[in-house]
Design an enzyme around this catalytic site. Sequence first.
Site, PDB file in Angstrom:
ATOM      1  N   ASP A  30      -1.757  -1.016   5.583  1.00  0.00           N
ATOM      2  CA  ASP A  30      -1.751  -0.689   7.149  1.00  0.00           C
ATOM      3  C   ASP A  30      -3.274  -0.396   7.438  1.00  0.00           C
ATOM      4  O   ASP A  30      -3.785   0.166   8.417  1.00  0.00           O
ATOM      5  CB  ASP A  30      -1.362   0.942   7.377  1.00  0.00           C
ATOM      6  CG  ASP A  30      -2.091   2.004   6.591  1.00  0.00           C
ATOM      7  OD1 ASP A  30      -2.025   1.820   5.260  1.00  0.00           O
ATOM      8  OD2 ASP A  30      -2.606   2.986   7.045  1.00  0.00           O
ATOM      9  N   ASP A  60       0.894  -1.295   0.208  1.00  0.00           N
ATOM     10  CA  ASP A  60      -0.091  -0.162  -0.009  1.00  0.00           C
ATOM     11  C   ASP A  60       0.841   1.343   0.006  1.00  0.00           C
ATOM     12  O   ASP A  60       2.139   1.005   0.308  1.00  0.00           O
ATOM     13  CB  ASP A  60      -0.983   0.042   1.279  1.00  0.00           C
ATOM     14  CG  ASP A  60      -1.731   1.028   1.425  1.00  0.00           C
ATOM     15  OD1 ASP A  60      -2.438   1.515   0.421  1.00  0.00           O
ATOM     16  OD2 ASP A  60      -1.794   1.646   2.589  1.00  0.00           O
ATOM     17  N   ASP A 114       0.006   5.181   0.988  1.00  0.00           N
ATOM     18  CA  ASP A 114      -0.435   6.142   2.054  1.00  0.00           C
ATOM     19  C   ASP A 114      -0.471   5.246   3.257  1.00  0.00           C
ATOM     20  O   ASP A 114      -1.162   4.292   3.499  1.00  0.00           O
ATOM     21  CB  ASP A 114      -1.453   6.875   1.965  1.00  0.00           C
ATOM     22  CG  ASP A 114      -1.617   7.409   0.638  1.00  0.00           C
ATOM     23  OD1 ASP A 114      -1.936   8.677   0.606  1.00  0.00           O
ATOM     24  OD2 ASP A 114      -0.985   7.275  -0.628  1.00  0.00           O
TER      25      ASP A 114
END
Length: 226
Positions: free
Chosen positions: A171, A13, A15
């Site tokens: 996250d 991922d 961001d």
Amino acid sequence: MSASSFPPVALFDLDGTLLDTAPDFVVTANAMRQARGMEALTEERLRPVVSKGARAMLAATFPHMAESERHALVPEFLDVYQSLIGRHARLFDGVADMLQALERAGSRWGIVTNKPEYLARLILPQLGWEQRCAVLIGGDTLAERKPHPLPLQVAAQRIGAAAHRCVYVGDDERDIQAARAAAMPSIAALWGYRPESDDPVLWQADVMAATPAALLEPAAWPATAS
């Protein structure tokens, strides 16, 4: 894969996993609030929801608005963000070393994000990643986005690897859900953006990593099928 080697392919991922983009989004949100005569938000208000996307950030920025009003502000939010993209963002500590360790071991890496692809591609040259990043899938690249497995499946195909030979690091719970649906081992990045109500243990990732530095050792990565 043995515990002495990194996975052949690591997908990330963006961001909240590779890049701390929250400072850019705080400036974006506050520019919009200032234009409407409102006080500035603190980073603490916005940071936990950055990985949830533009609509979640707009909900934190304009909590008094109806959802339909906030949805209408998404284009403005993305335009303001594009005008300053990368100006305040920074790599999370340890990410540069982690990517170098993967590359030294002969592993390839790429990015699968829900950020619109055109915005994600603007970031690559700022970081010198145009040649290093082997594949980039954005939230609008395909007909589906995470938590659907399609972005991870297509990323694996484009990089020339079976999904079970890749590891996905993210996250947000949607990252782990997408990886599970794609039959791809996963790592929950605990250093990213997460509301207090989110319990990453419940995501059931194969591995939970506290920091990028924790992934400098091959043994810290989940095994991939041969």
